[in-house]
Design a protein around this motif. Sequence first.
Motif, PDB file in Angstrom:
ATOM      1  N   PRO A   1     -24.913 -18.356 -25.490  1.00 38.12           N
ATOM      2  CA  PRO A   1     -23.805 -18.585 -24.731  1.00 38.12           C
ATOM      3  C   PRO A   1     -22.547 -18.224 -24.211  1.00 38.12           C
ATOM      4  N   ASP A   2     -22.545 -16.389 -25.085  1.00 38.41           N
ATOM      5  CA  ASP A   2     -20.503 -16.221 -24.671  1.00 38.41           C
ATOM      6  C   ASP A   2     -20.890 -14.372 -24.058  1.00 38.41           C
ATOM      7  N   PRO A   3     -21.765 -14.207 -23.796  1.00 40.29           N
ATOM      8  CA  PRO A   3     -21.960 -12.923 -23.237  1.00 40.29           C
ATOM      9  C   PRO A   3     -20.607 -12.645 -21.782  1.00 40.29           C
ATOM     10  N   SER A   4     -20.851 -11.394 -22.014  1.00 36.07           N
ATOM     11  CA  SER A   4     -19.958 -11.101 -20.406  1.00 36.07           C
ATOM     12  C   SER A   4     -20.028 -12.209 -19.547  1.00 36.07           C
ATOM     13  N   SER A   5     -18.918 -12.346 -19.505  1.00 36.40           N
ATOM     14  CA  SER A   5     -18.940 -13.621 -18.333  1.00 36.40           C
ATOM     15  C   SER A   5     -18.739 -12.806 -16.542  1.00 36.40           C
ATOM     16  N   GLY A   6     -18.173 -11.562 -16.176  1.00 36.42           N
ATOM     17  CA  GLY A   6     -18.062 -11.295 -15.227  1.00 36.42           C
ATOM     18  C   GLY A   6     -19.038 -11.203 -14.377  1.00 36.42           C
ATOM     19  N   ASP A   7     -20.390 -11.013 -14.974  1.00 38.76           N
ATOM     20  CA  ASP A   7     -20.716 -10.556 -14.043  1.00 38.76           C
ATOM     21  C   ASP A   7     -22.772 -11.596 -13.466  1.00 38.76           C
ATOM     22  N   THR A   8     -21.860 -13.082 -13.952  1.00 40.99           N
ATOM     23  CA  THR A   8     -23.181 -13.880 -14.379  1.00 40.99           C
ATOM     24  C   THR A   8     -22.606 -15.018 -13.498  1.00 40.99           C
ATOM     25  N   VAL A   9     -23.480 -15.645 -13.319  1.00 36.81           N
ATOM     26  CA  VAL A   9     -24.231 -17.052 -12.446  1.00 36.81           C
ATOM     27  C   VAL A   9     -24.790 -17.687 -13.925  1.00 36.81           C
ATOM     28  N   ALA A  10     -24.152 -18.952 -14.405  1.00 40.87           N
ATOM     29  CA  ALA A  10     -25.250 -20.273 -14.567  1.00 40.87           C
ATOM     30  C   ALA A  10     -25.489 -21.270 -13.833  1.00 40.87           C
ATOM     31  N   LEU A  11     -26.408 -21.646 -14.281  1.00 37.75           N
ATOM     32  CA  LEU A  11     -27.047 -22.829 -13.863  1.00 37.75           C
ATOM     33  C   LEU A  11     -27.287 -23.815 -15.255  1.00 37.75           C
ATOM     34  N   LEU A  12     -26.887 -24.206 -15.533  1.00 43.49           N
ATOM     35  CA  LEU A  12     -27.015 -24.989 -16.559  1.00 43.49           C
ATOM     36  C   LEU A  12     -27.013 -26.689 -16.563  1.00 43.49           C
ATOM     37  N   ASP A  13     -28.200 -27.018 -17.059  1.00 41.47           N
ATOM     38  CA  ASP A  13     -28.833 -28.890 -17.238  1.00 41.47           C
ATOM     39  C   ASP A  13     -27.730 -28.862 -18.098  1.00 41.47           C
ATOM     40  N   PRO A  14     -27.658 -30.617 -18.712  1.00 40.48           N
ATOM     41  CA  PRO A  14     -26.891 -30.842 -19.930  1.00 40.48           C
ATOM     42  C   PRO A  14     -26.889 -29.750 -21.061  1.00 40.48           C
ATOM     43  N   CYS A  15     -26.071 -29.648 -21.528  1.00 37.52           N
ATOM     44  CA  CYS A  15     -25.761 -28.696 -23.724  1.00 37.52           C
ATOM     45  C   CYS A  15     -24.823 -28.342 -23.676  1.00 37.52           C
ATOM     46  N   SER A  16     -25.198 -27.695 -24.682  1.00 34.80           N
ATOM     47  CA  SER A  16     -23.917 -27.857 -26.002  1.00 34.80           C
ATOM     48  C   SER A  16     -22.792 -27.308 -25.526  1.00 34.80           C
ATOM     49  N   LEU A  17     -22.789 -26.549 -24.778  1.00 32.26           N
ATOM     50  CA  LEU A  17     -21.714 -25.693 -23.745  1.00 32.26           C
ATOM     51  C   LEU A  17     -20.919 -27.117 -22.926  1.00 32.26           C
ATOM     52  N   VAL A  18     -21.511 -27.915 -21.984  1.00 35.50           N
ATOM     53  CA  VAL A  18     -20.907 -28.597 -21.195  1.00 35.50           C
ATOM     54  C   VAL A  18     -20.687 -30.059 -22.023  1.00 35.50           C
ATOM     55  N   ASP A  19     -21.482 -30.381 -22.977  1.00 34.33           N
ATOM     56  CA  ASP A  19     -21.436 -31.611 -24.220  1.00 34.33           C
ATOM     57  C   ASP A  19     -20.051 -31.175 -24.725  1.00 34.33           C
ATOM     58  N   ASN A  20     -19.546 -29.926 -24.794  1.00 31.97           N
ATOM     59  CA  ASN A  20     -18.594 -29.525 -26.117  1.00 31.97           C
ATOM     60  C   ASN A  20     -17.300 -28.997 -24.871  1.00 31.97           C
ATOM     61  N   GLU A  21     -18.079 -29.022 -23.853  1.00 26.43           N
ATOM     62  CA  GLU A  21     -16.919 -28.743 -23.145  1.00 26.43           C
ATOM     63  C   GLU A  21     -16.643 -26.812 -23.061  1.00 26.43           C
ATOM     64  N   GLN A  22     -16.993 -26.448 -23.355  1.00 25.20           N
ATOM     65  CA  GLN A  22     -16.678 -24.517 -24.142  1.00 25.20           C
ATOM     66  C   GLN A  22     -16.940 -24.071 -23.179  1.00 25.20           C
ATOM     67  N   ILE A  23     -17.302 -24.468 -22.068  1.00 21.12           N
ATOM     68  CA  ILE A  23     -18.188 -23.599 -20.918  1.00 21.12           C
ATOM     69  C   ILE A  23     -17.535 -21.789 -20.942  1.00 21.12           C
ATOM     70  N   PRO A  24     -17.764 -20.385 -20.971  1.00 19.69           N
ATOM     71  CA  PRO A  24     -17.132 -19.619 -21.098  1.00 19.69           C
ATOM     72  C   PRO A  24     -16.865 -19.271 -19.598  1.00 19.69           C
ATOM     73  N   ARG A  25     -16.575 -18.588 -18.996  1.00 17.32           N
ATOM     74  CA  ARG A  25     -15.635 -17.910 -18.048  1.00 17.32           C
ATOM     75  C   ARG A  25     -16.889 -17.111 -16.978  1.00 17.32           C
ATOM     76  N   PHE A  26     -17.261 -17.597 -16.799  1.00 16.20           N
ATOM     77  CA  PHE A  26     -19.109 -17.261 -15.820  1.00 16.20           C
ATOM     78  C   PHE A  26     -18.316 -17.103 -14.825  1.00 16.20           C
ATOM     79  N   LYS A  27     -18.881 -16.319 -13.991  1.00 20.15           N
ATOM     80  CA  LYS A  27     -18.712 -16.017 -12.667  1.00 20.15           C
ATOM     81  C   LYS A  27     -18.090 -17.117 -11.124  1.00 20.15           C
ATOM     82  N   LYS A  28     -19.652 -17.591 -11.963  1.00 20.60           N
ATOM     83  CA  LYS A  28     -19.492 -18.567 -11.363  1.00 20.60           C
ATOM     84  C   LYS A  28     -20.293 -19.669 -12.080  1.00 20.60           C
TER      85      LYS A  28
END
Length: 286
Positions: free
Chosen positions: A252-279
């Motif tokens: 869950p930490d690839p290059s973020s500049g070209d990526t839009v994330a569509l996330l259900d509840p997950c470890s990234l959301v639970d831990n407030e560690q969402i990478p810097r996705f474009k959107k």
Amino acid sequence: GAQGAALGGPASRESERMAQIVRDIESREKDIQSYEARLEDFEREWRKLTRARDALHEKPRLDEVEQRRLDSIIGEIGRTLDLMTSGNNKVTKMREELVELRRQQTIAQGASQHRPTEDEAAAAALLGQFLQALRDNPEKDGVVETGMSGEILSELNIKGLETLENVRFVCLNEYKRVLKAMVADFQIKSSSSKHALVTGTAGIGKSAFRYYVIRQWLRGEVDLGCERVCINIGKNKFFYISSKGAVVPAPPDPSSGDTVALLDPCSLVDNEQIPRFKKTVVTTPA
């Protein structure tokens, strides 16, 4: 051969770009050093002429030749300062670009080392089949016939499909309304909002909404302004989808500049560690 293809790939181009930026920075810094030396020379002559002017009590001004030289030096000082400012600004921007390229290269190297498990590979293949069916089959009266069984698709964490032999994906009017508003907001350049939170009661279709967004993007119906979409299945499985529909399991930490994330509840959301996705779009119970 394979080695030649690898050398000409994206990683090679990024390395070449970084090397070119380093060379440009070195060249700009040499220019700035030259400007600084010129500025010192101009300032010395300027001080010499102004001292001479101030010492001439018997006449109010320098002679015509000296005055022209003084005016010229003042102009050169101004132009040199402008060149130094411009050079420093360009060096700063190039350094920022170099840092970002190095960051992306480090992340890409980490992602390239990821070896998907059999479970991840199977889920990626299944997700690819499902998205292809959504993309290629037409919507009739708000429904897309996927031709896939609910028992299989239950692996994708879409609820209530286990008994269906042919999953019918319902394109709810609410999906269309929310997607339209979301994309419109994303496309406002002055907007600071590059993230969206989709809420609703359990079972209303929030997870399925993500697949509707991907369907419309793959079909070219909406422009998400990205080259890839990230989606999660469960808490810890993450997949990256290209605009051609290719699905790759990745950390869950690839290059973020070209990526839009569509996330259900997950470890990234639970831990407030969402990478810097474009959107980023996150679904959550109301």
